[in-house]
Design an enzyme around this catalytic site. Sequence first.
Site, PDB file in Angstrom:
ATOM      1  N   SER A 196       0.835  -1.196   0.000  1.00  0.00           N
ATOM      2  CA  SER A 196       0.000   0.000   0.000  1.00  0.00           C
ATOM      3  C   SER A 196       0.869   1.245   0.000  1.00  0.00           C
ATOM      4  O   SER A 196       1.975   1.239   0.576  1.00  0.00           O
ATOM      5  CB  SER A 196      -0.901   0.016   1.245  1.00  0.00           C
ATOM      6  N   TYR A 224      -1.423  -0.145  10.721  1.00  0.00           N
ATOM      7  CA  TYR A 224      -1.491  -0.544   9.313  1.00  0.00           C
ATOM      8  C   TYR A 224      -0.252  -0.107   8.547  1.00  0.00           C
ATOM      9  O   TYR A 224       0.388  -0.913   7.855  1.00  0.00           O
ATOM     10  CB  TYR A 224      -2.741   0.052   8.672  1.00  0.00           C
TER      11      TYR A 224
END
Length: 373
Positions: A196, A224
């Site tokens: 990501s 995350y």
Amino acid sequence: MSEERASSPSLTKKKSLGWMEWMRGWSSVFGEILFQRITASHLQNPLPLPPVNDLTCIVTGSTSGIGRETARQLAEAGAHVVMAVRNTKAAQELIQQWQNEWSGRGLPLNIEAMELDLLSLDSVARFANAWNARLGPLHVLINNAGIFAMGEAQKFSEDGYEQHMQVNHLAPSLLSVLLLPSLIRGSPSRIINVNSVMHSVGFVDPDDMNVVSGSRKYSSVVGYSSSKLAQIMFSSVLFKKLPLETGVSVICLSPGVVLTNVARDLPRFLQFLYALIPYFIFSPQEGCRSTLFSATDPQIPEYWETLKNDDWPVCPFISQDCRPANPSEESHNTETAQRVWEKTSEMVGLPLDAVEKLIEGENVQCRYGAQEE
């Protein structure tokens, strides 16, 4: 002299991103949100695939979102696809649905489901043992499954690890290493990590992978982004450890900002805002293009070899527009990457020389997934 040495910058432990790194990171995140459709406008949707009839592909987290589209498109293109999922019943229902929709268009899809729960390292090791026991080749491992429990309190897996770090980094890292015997049998083969752009705002402290020391305040964004940066760092060390002769490539990629089950984890207000900007957000079909490209494009091994020969410090990274990209400045921190490798190996129960032993065809003992006598 001792005081000078203690205050030396080279010996001072980095505790967070610098403010310039932080600004550049968030600039990358918002740049991808705002301009991904423009930068990826040259891509067809769906992405045309080269012949894949001879490929065996494992896709984790393939009952929804990007993973579901990836598995379906690979199967329809002729690959043997293994859906590695927690809910095998849902996977079987999807397989039946896809077979019915495909009926009359060609040979039945070559697709199956196997149980894999990334919140359990025992499950990861059992999956790898079961697959390796087939003694067949594996050509593509797609570590797609991931979580972003935005806004939620910190949670831990049954193994005692922060859930983002386990699902997004520790479990796929263990899976990748344990499946090396099958990947070498399938050479040339690839390990594809769906990462990501959020790694750009991540920071990893190898001494505090669970973010429990109190030196950093935990948030779901911290959990995350840190897990995604850790994945790139681990992959970069694996990139260096795998000789060209093995034929096993390691690639990280950004799928873009995609309308997936991540949105399901958002607070309702943010879900509402998320739904208001469909123009900027990729559909799962659009979001899986960089995964499919990384898994099948014939030029990927050549790109991998070029970076290996140039002694590039990080593994290949493919952006959401299917072009090579340079991950964050912090991902180039080779000292931290080596420490992440060592700490990750300790956490998942592998010896530090596991890769070297597996390449030589030796057995490796993992703390997890031990068979009962």
